[in-house]
Write a protein that holds these residues in place. Structure first.
Motif, PDB file in Angstrom:
ATOM      1  N   SER A 213     -29.813   8.944  16.673  1.00  0.00           N
ATOM      2  CA  SER A 213     -29.849   8.990  15.201  1.00  0.00           C
ATOM      3  C   SER A 213     -28.638   8.307  14.568  1.00  0.00           C
ATOM      4  O   SER A 213     -28.777   7.575  13.584  1.00  0.00           O
ATOM      5  CB  SER A 213     -29.922  10.455  14.736  1.00  0.00           C
ATOM      6  OG  SER A 213     -31.053  11.101  15.275  1.00  0.00           O
ATOM      7  N   ILE A 214     -27.456   8.531  15.088  1.00  0.00           N
ATOM      8  CA  ILE A 214     -26.229   8.047  14.440  1.00  0.00           C
ATOM      9  C   ILE A 214     -26.186   6.531  14.323  1.00  0.00           C
ATOM     10  O   ILE A 214     -25.801   6.004  13.266  1.00  0.00           O
ATOM     11  CB  ILE A 214     -25.004   8.608  15.188  1.00  0.00           C
ATOM     12  CG1 ILE A 214     -24.847  10.100  14.865  1.00  0.00           C
ATOM     13  CG2 ILE A 214     -23.741   7.850  14.832  1.00  0.00           C
ATOM     14  CD1 ILE A 214     -23.671  10.769  15.554  1.00  0.00           C
ATOM     15  N   PRO A 215     -26.553   5.732  15.354  1.00  0.00           N
ATOM     16  CA  PRO A 215     -26.495   4.274  15.171  1.00  0.00           C
ATOM     17  C   PRO A 215     -27.399   3.761  14.059  1.00  0.00           C
ATOM     18  O   PRO A 215     -27.137   2.685  13.504  1.00  0.00           O
ATOM     19  CB  PRO A 215     -26.943   3.737  16.539  1.00  0.00           C
ATOM     20  CG  PRO A 215     -26.658   4.821  17.499  1.00  0.00           C
ATOM     21  CD  PRO A 215     -26.898   6.084  16.744  1.00  0.00           C
ATOM     22  N   ALA A 216     -28.461   4.487  13.732  1.00  0.00           N
ATOM     23  CA  ALA A 216     -29.356   4.046  12.665  1.00  0.00           C
ATOM     24  C   ALA A 216     -28.853   4.423  11.283  1.00  0.00           C
ATOM     25  O   ALA A 216     -29.435   3.981  10.280  1.00  0.00           O
ATOM     26  CB  ALA A 216     -30.755   4.641  12.875  1.00  0.00           C
ATOM     27  N   ILE A 217     -27.792   5.220  11.205  1.00  0.00           N
ATOM     28  CA  ILE A 217     -27.288   5.680   9.903  1.00  0.00           C
ATOM     29  C   ILE A 217     -25.897   5.131   9.614  1.00  0.00           C
ATOM     30  O   ILE A 217     -25.632   4.639   8.508  1.00  0.00           O
ATOM     31  CB  ILE A 217     -27.275   7.227   9.861  1.00  0.00           C
ATOM     32  CG1 ILE A 217     -28.690   7.776  10.096  1.00  0.00           C
ATOM     33  CG2 ILE A 217     -26.712   7.720   8.538  1.00  0.00           C
ATOM     34  CD1 ILE A 217     -28.739   9.294  10.187  1.00  0.00           C
ATOM     35  N   PHE A 218     -25.009   5.161  10.591  1.00  0.00           N
ATOM     36  CA  PHE A 218     -23.603   4.828  10.367  1.00  0.00           C
ATOM     37  C   PHE A 218     -23.281   3.454  10.964  1.00  0.00           C
ATOM     38  O   PHE A 218     -23.838   3.067  11.999  1.00  0.00           O
ATOM     39  CB  PHE A 218     -22.698   5.883  11.008  1.00  0.00           C
ATOM     40  CG  PHE A 218     -22.893   7.268  10.442  1.00  0.00           C
ATOM     41  CD1 PHE A 218     -22.213   7.668   9.304  1.00  0.00           C
ATOM     42  CD2 PHE A 218     -23.777   8.160  11.037  1.00  0.00           C
ATOM     43  CE1 PHE A 218     -22.394   8.943   8.780  1.00  0.00           C
ATOM     44  CE2 PHE A 218     -23.968   9.433  10.520  1.00  0.00           C
ATOM     45  CZ  PHE A 218     -23.272   9.821   9.392  1.00  0.00           C
ATOM     46  N   PRO A 219     -22.352   2.745  10.346  1.00  0.00           N
ATOM     47  CA  PRO A 219     -21.976   1.428  10.889  1.00  0.00           C
ATOM     48  C   PRO A 219     -21.033   1.524  12.093  1.00  0.00           C
ATOM     49  O   PRO A 219     -20.866   0.544  12.809  1.00  0.00           O
ATOM     50  CB  PRO A 219     -21.273   0.750   9.707  1.00  0.00           C
ATOM     51  CG  PRO A 219     -20.710   1.892   8.923  1.00  0.00           C
ATOM     52  CD  PRO A 219     -21.686   3.020   9.063  1.00  0.00           C
ATOM     53  N   ASP A 220     -20.405   2.663  12.293  1.00  0.00           N
ATOM     54  CA  ASP A 220     -19.481   2.861  13.419  1.00  0.00           C
ATOM     55  C   ASP A 220     -19.971   4.047  14.254  1.00  0.00           C
ATOM     56  O   ASP A 220     -19.397   5.144  14.185  1.00  0.00           O
ATOM     57  CB  ASP A 220     -18.060   3.109  12.917  1.00  0.00           C
ATOM     58  CG  ASP A 220     -18.012   4.187  11.848  1.00  0.00           C
ATOM     59  OD1 ASP A 220     -19.098   4.631  11.401  1.00  0.00           O
ATOM     60  OD2 ASP A 220     -16.897   4.607  11.474  1.00  0.00           O
ATOM     61  N   PRO A 221     -21.023   3.877  15.043  1.00  0.00           N
ATOM     62  CA  PRO A 221     -21.630   5.031  15.724  1.00  0.00           C
ATOM     63  C   PRO A 221     -20.701   5.710  16.710  1.00  0.00           C
ATOM     64  O   PRO A 221     -20.719   6.937  16.842  1.00  0.00           O
ATOM     65  CB  PRO A 221     -22.852   4.426  16.431  1.00  0.00           C
ATOM     66  CG  PRO A 221     -22.562   2.970  16.528  1.00  0.00           C
ATOM     67  CD  PRO A 221     -21.733   2.625  15.335  1.00  0.00           C
ATOM     68  N   ALA A 222     -19.859   4.951  17.431  1.00  0.00           N
ATOM     69  CA  ALA A 222     -18.991   5.568  18.439  1.00  0.00           C
ATOM     70  C   ALA A 222     -17.975   6.498  17.780  1.00  0.00           C
ATOM     71  O   ALA A 222     -17.800   7.652  18.185  1.00  0.00           O
ATOM     72  CB  ALA A 222     -18.282   4.488  19.256  1.00  0.00           C
ATOM     73  N   LEU A 223     -17.307   5.998  16.744  1.00  0.00           N
ATOM     74  CA  LEU A 223     -16.322   6.823  16.056  1.00  0.00           C
ATOM     75  C   LEU A 223     -16.985   8.000  15.342  1.00  0.00           C
ATOM     76  O   LEU A 223     -16.422   9.101  15.275  1.00  0.00           O
ATOM     77  CB  LEU A 223     -15.541   5.972  15.052  1.00  0.00           C
ATOM     78  CG  LEU A 223     -14.630   4.891  15.647  1.00  0.00           C
ATOM     79  CD1 LEU A 223     -13.986   4.076  14.539  1.00  0.00           C
ATOM     80  CD2 LEU A 223     -13.563   5.517  16.523  1.00  0.00           C
ATOM     81  N   THR A 224     -18.186   7.785  14.828  1.00  0.00           N
ATOM     82  CA  THR A 224     -18.895   8.864  14.144  1.00  0.00           C
ATOM     83  C   THR A 224     -19.284   9.967  15.123  1.00  0.00           C
ATOM     84  O   THR A 224     -19.131  11.161  14.828  1.00  0.00           O
ATOM     85  CB  THR A 224     -20.146   8.303  13.454  1.00  0.00           C
ATOM     86  OG1 THR A 224     -19.756   7.280  12.525  1.00  0.00           O
ATOM     87  CG2 THR A 224     -20.891   9.397  12.715  1.00  0.00           C
ATOM     88  N   LEU A 225     -19.777   9.580  16.297  1.00  0.00           N
ATOM     89  CA  LEU A 225     -20.147  10.584  17.302  1.00  0.00           C
ATOM     90  C   LEU A 225     -18.907  11.329  17.798  1.00  0.00           C
ATOM     91  O   LEU A 225     -18.951  12.543  18.028  1.00  0.00           O
ATOM     92  CB  LEU A 225     -20.866   9.910  18.464  1.00  0.00           C
ATOM     93  CG  LEU A 225     -21.398  10.842  19.561  1.00  0.00           C
ATOM     94  CD1 LEU A 225     -22.348  11.878  18.973  1.00  0.00           C
ATOM     95  CD2 LEU A 225     -22.078  10.040  20.659  1.00  0.00           C
ATOM     96  N   SER A 226     -17.785  10.612  17.942  1.00  0.00           N
ATOM     97  CA  SER A 226     -16.541  11.270  18.352  1.00  0.00           C
ATOM     98  C   SER A 226     -16.094  12.283  17.301  1.00  0.00           C
ATOM     99  O   SER A 226     -15.705  13.417  17.634  1.00  0.00           O
ATOM    100  CB  SER A 226     -15.446  10.227  18.571  1.00  0.00           C
ATOM    101  OG  SER A 226     -14.204  10.833  18.822  1.00  0.00           O
ATOM    102  N   ALA A 227     -16.182  11.894  16.021  1.00  0.00           N
ATOM    103  CA  ALA A 227     -15.804  12.825  14.951  1.00  0.00           C
ATOM    104  C   ALA A 227     -16.757  14.016  14.891  1.00  0.00           C
ATOM    105  O   ALA A 227     -16.346  15.145  14.602  1.00  0.00           O
ATOM    106  CB  ALA A 227     -15.791  12.091  13.612  1.00  0.00           C
ATOM    107  N   PHE A 228     -18.032  13.788  15.203  1.00  0.00           N
ATOM    108  CA  PHE A 228     -19.013  14.887  15.206  1.00  0.00           C
ATOM    109  C   PHE A 228     -18.670  15.902  16.300  1.00  0.00           C
ATOM    110  O   PHE A 228     -18.702  17.120  16.069  1.00  0.00           O
ATOM    111  CB  PHE A 228     -20.410  14.310  15.424  1.00  0.00           C
ATOM    112  CG  PHE A 228     -21.460  15.357  15.648  1.00  0.00           C
ATOM    113  CD1 PHE A 228     -21.911  16.146  14.609  1.00  0.00           C
ATOM    114  CD2 PHE A 228     -21.989  15.556  16.914  1.00  0.00           C
ATOM    115  CE1 PHE A 228     -22.878  17.118  14.818  1.00  0.00           C
ATOM    116  CE2 PHE A 228     -22.956  16.519  17.133  1.00  0.00           C
ATOM    117  CZ  PHE A 228     -23.408  17.311  16.079  1.00  0.00           C
ATOM    118  N   ILE A 229     -18.312  15.417  17.485  1.00  0.00           N
ATOM    119  CA  ILE A 229     -17.953  16.336  18.575  1.00  0.00           C
ATOM    120  C   ILE A 229     -16.679  17.101  18.220  1.00  0.00           C
ATOM    121  O   ILE A 229     -16.582  18.322  18.433  1.00  0.00           O
ATOM    122  CB  ILE A 229     -17.781  15.547  19.890  1.00  0.00           C
ATOM    123  CG1 ILE A 229     -19.103  14.877  20.290  1.00  0.00           C
ATOM    124  CG2 ILE A 229     -17.296  16.450  21.008  1.00  0.00           C
ATOM    125  CD1 ILE A 229     -18.980  13.966  21.492  1.00  0.00           C
TER     126      ILE A 229
END
Length: 889
Positions: free
Chosen positions: A292-308
């Motif tokens: 889901s995150i790559p389809a919403i945010f331009p920085d999926p890796a950093l977004t997933l790290s912040a989510f964790i």
């Protein structure tokens, strides 16, 4: 690709590559026709060898061409440098001439223009300035007009649910805020802007939460663009993270654990079992977010790290609190449960890293296709502008063969952990850091608890089996100590080595001290009983009672067990040294290659590296172990002599000292048993009636006519001294029976009053008896057995120690207990001491204090008083003899 036709093209082709290994692989690859196929045929070794030979020849030619060009360039520069100064001076003179000419021309041009023309040009400049100011005023009026209707427009758009247009209108107004900067109108307009943004966010919040919960990716992406336009990206991420982590946070909060909750609750599973369920649920959620995150945010890796990270930080009670509750609940055994939790956490971190790796493949700019998984967001900028897509060879690259240096990953295949700001793993391992810093204390508590369990039932064992029991307990203790090596690596990855060594040293010392205290207690009991001689034992010929022989055998067997324990500790210390050497090797490799991490996770490695565990003491320990191992290997290669196990610098210093202390206690107990008949004889020596006998053997007698002239004879030694002397002469026979017992040869340096010269001779004997090996072996693998000492030398050391011990007992306890000495008693004592001195010399014992007593007791009263008055520094022997003889100073 094939080899270029010229060396120049060959060198130019190298410019297109960032990695030399990839360039060589492509040069050695198949022809141009093979490159167009998807499955090239494997290259034969002969053909590959021919291509390598051709490539080497071409590279040699290129080197020669480059060298020739460099020589020509150097020659040209050498010829041109001398003319450089002249050219600079010429250029300077030319420039000054040109400057003068330009000044003349400029002045001529000014003189040629009439005054009317100058006024017209000045008027044009003034008109242009007025035009610019009028345009700026127009723009400011337009902005003011726009701001006057901003609130009405945005409110109407919100009422129509045209959120995108409202966000665009607010974005335009936000860009014009700079016009009002440093003006009185700036603060009111900024307040209005914030209020309108809050209204837009409030209007979108419920719809946004609904879209996030329903996983409507398109709507979420649209809302993210709206929030981005009004500078509210962080609020959008907060909405998203709070909605998506709800199930995991609720799972953590609602559970009641057996070892982390109050006793009034109804617990279920322990934390070590629940954590597996929690990580499984969390990992499933992360896998869903990977899509889901790559389809919403331009920085999926950093977004997933912040989510964790946000999920871990929002857990209640916190991870740290539950670890503290677990530690308090399990007490001494808490370390075992912490290690289980840490292993589960490391496994979870490894699975999360795989998710990030898959995420990097999904967001790679090299992914072909009409659409990108990141939606309408622009692709990330490649790190290497010269990188280009090449076909990946199916053959094993040279860089991936065993022993070769691994190159950096290709673009699009790099691990996401290299990105900055991804600190999710540090948030994951941070709760363990405090316990890792206290590893030494936790390990010591666990070892002490294990020791208590091992020795809890030892009091029920009879004395005859205590030597065997010591060996058995040593096996159990070393087994427990060996388990700590794995615990240190599992919990601190080698950073807790200093705490491990201290805990093991204290553990072994405590184990040995318990046995030492038992031996000393039994020795004191035996000494107390020996002060009261038994009338039923015939001790004239060193005949021991059955209890004496039982004590003798027990002390001897305990001393033999001490030797076995010491050898077992030495073997374990070799394993400890090997473990520390592996840790030092890992640390050295990590320092030389940043891609190598000490812990499985890079975040955990960074936390441990910055923790107090990474101290100077740790590096001193590892450096000393590594240096000692290297020096031993070097000495073994050059001398071809196996290095004995005891030669390196010991690590478990206190443990070894405790063994030697225990051996000394056994030796003292053994000597007490051996000398017990002689001490029983000496117990009544101080109370002999002969010490107060009247008369003076040295006084001149008055002769009458009726007296007979009788010759004077020297006094015979007393019966007690004769018995003691006979016992001393019988001691060698006692050691003949136990000449081959290795227990007597152990720890001779701890023998009471042992002669230093005898020890020196034994050391030289040991160094000369090292065997010559028949083959070379690594010192860490070769085991050199302790060299057997000469039984006669061992017996000599024991006889010397026994003699000194008995004589010290005589001179410090027995002789000072004599109440008084008459001249006759002094003569008798002199005779006894002289006879005893001759006897002890027969067993190679020299005791200066005994000679001092004999010398002083041989003096008459006048000589004794004179000596006492002439001596400034009176020693304790002279002081005691003066008291016994009633010499007044």
């Amino acid at each position: 690709m094939t080899l270029p036709p010229s060396t120049t093209e060959l060198v130019n082709s190298l410019e297109q590559y960032s990695d030399v290994v990839s360039w060589i692989n492509d040069l050695l690859d198949t022809s141009e026709d093979d490159e167009e196929t998807d499955s090239p045929a494997p290259t034969e070794l002969t053909e590959l060898d021919e291509r390598i030979t051709q490539l080497l020849a071409t590279l040699d030619i290129a080197c020669e061409d480059t060298s020739s060009q460099l020589e020509r360039t150097i020659d040209d520069v050498s010829r041109g440098v001398p003319r450089l100064t002249y050219d600079l001076h010429f250029m300077k003179d030319s420039a000054m001439t040109l400057q003068t000419s330009l000044g003349t021309v400029l002045q001529s041009a000014k003189d040629a223009v009439p005054d009317s023309t100058s006024a017209a040009l000045e008027h044009l400049r003034h008109l242009d300035m007025i035009k610019g100011r009028m345009e700026a005023t127009r723009d400011a009026l337009r902005e003011a007009e726009s701001w006057s209707s901003l609130e009405l427009e945005v409110t109407s758009l919100l009422g129509e649910r045209s959120y995108a247009k409202a966000a665009e209108r607010l974005s335009e107004a936000s860009r014009s805020m700079v016009v009002f900067h440093n003006t009185p109108e700036y603060e009111p307009r900024r307040t209005l802007m914030v209020n309108l943004q809050n209204q837009l966010e409030a209007s979108l919040s419920s719809a946004l939460v609904a879209a996030i919960n329903s996983q409507d990716v398109a709507v979420c992406r649209n809302y993210f663009s709206i929030f981005s336009q009004i500078q509210r990206e962080s609020e959008f991420r907060n909405y998203y993270n709070a909605s998506r982590r709800g199930s995991v946070v609720a799972l953590w909060h609602d559970v009641s654990l057996a070892d982390c909750e109050s006793p009034f609750s109804t617990p279920s599973d322990p934390l070590t079992e629940f954590i597996l369920k929690f990580y499984a649920a969390f990992l499933s959620l992360i896998n869903l977010e990977r899509v889901s995150i790559p389809a919403i945010f331009p920085d999926p890796a950093l977004t997933l790290s912040a989510f964790i990270s946000s999920t871990l930080s929002s857990l209640q009670p916190t991870f740290t609190q539950r670890l503290s509750s677990l530690s308090s609940h399990h007490g001494e055994a808490a370390l075992l449960h912490l290690i289980t939790l840490l292993r589960a956490t490391e496994e979870f971190a490894g699975n999360v890293e795989k998710v990030f790796e898959k995420l990097s493949y999904a967001t790679s700019p090299l992914v072909d296709g009409p659409t990108s998984p990141v939606g309408d967001f622009p692709p990330p900028t490649p790190t290497n502008p010269r990188s280009h897509t090449r076909r990946r060879s199916t053959r094993m690259s040279i860089s991936w063969r065993p022993g070769a240096h691994l190159p950096s990953a290709a673009p699009g295949l790099s691990r996401p952990l290299a990105l900055e700001g991804m600190d999710w793993d540090q948030e994951l391992f941070q709760p363990f850091l405090d316990f890792q810093n206290e590893y030494g204390l936790l390990e010591r508590r666990l070892l002490e608890s294990s020791l208590h369990k091992i020795i809890s039932n030892d009091d029920r064992v009879p004395d005859t089996d205590r030597a065997r029991l010591l060996r058995e307990r040593a096996v159990d203790v070393i087994a427990v100590a060996e388990e700590s090596l794995a615990r240190c690596t599992a919990f601190t990855h080698g950073y807790g080595s200093v705490g491990l060594v201290l805990a093991l040293d204290n553990f072994l010392q405590s184990f040995i001290d318990v046995w030492t205290a038992d031996v000393r207690m039994e020795t004191r009991k035996t000494a107390t009983q020996s002060q009261h001689p038994s009338s039923g034992d015939d001790l004239s010929d060193m005949d021991y009672s059955s209890q004496d022989w039982a004590d003798f055998q027990l002390s001897l067997h305990l001393l033999s067990s001490a030797r076995a324990v010491y050898e077992r500790i030495s073997t374990f210390e070799g394993k400890l040294r090997s473990s520390l050497m592996q840790t030092a090797t890992r640390f050295r490799m990590a320092r030389s290659d940043p891609s190598i991490t000490i812990a499985p996770s890079r975040g955990e490695s960074q936390l441990l590296e910055q923790s107090p565990l990474n101290s100077a003491d740790l590096h001193t320990l590892l450096t000393s172990v590594e240096a000692d191992t290297q020096s031993r290997e070097s000495a073994s290669r050059h001398t071809q002599i196996p290095i004995p196990p005891g030669s390196p610098e010991p690590i478990l210093i206190e443990g070894r000292k405790a063994v030697f202390t225990f051996a000394n206690s056994c030796q003292v107990a053994l000597q007490g048993t051996i000398l017990s008949p002689l001490r029983k004889h000496l117990a009544s020596y101080a109370s002999l009636a002969s010490w107060n006998a009247p008369g003076d053997p040295k006084a001149k007698r008055t002769m009458t006519a009726n007296d007979l002239q009788m010759p004077s004879f020297s006094l015979s030694p007393s019966d007690i001294v004769q018995r003691v002397a006979e016992g001393l002469l019988n001691l060698p026979r006692l050691f003949e029976v136990y000449a081959d017992d290795d227990a007597l040869a152990f720890s001779l340096h701890t023998l009471p009053h042992v002669d230093a010269e005898i020890l020196k001779g034994l050391t030289e004997q040991t160094s000369e008896a090292l065997p010559q090996p028949t083959h070379m072996r690594r010192p860490s693998l070769s085991v050199t057995k302790p060299t057997a000492l000469d039984p006669e030398a061992v017996s000599s050391a024991w006889l010397s120690s026994l003699g000194h011990t008995l004589l010290e007992h005589l001179t410090t306890t027995i002789l000072p207990s004599i109440p008084t000495l008459s001249p006759t008693g002094a003569a008798q004592l002199t005779s006894d001491l002289e006879y005893l001195s001759n006897i002890v010399r027969a067993i190679n014992v020299e005791f200066l204090e005994l000679d001092r007593w004999r010398e002083l007791t041989a003096l008459d009263d006048d000589e004794g008083r004179q000596k006492l008055s002439d001596t400034e520094d009176v020693d304790h022997v002279l002081r005691i003899v003066a008291r016994l003889r009633r010499w007044e100073r």
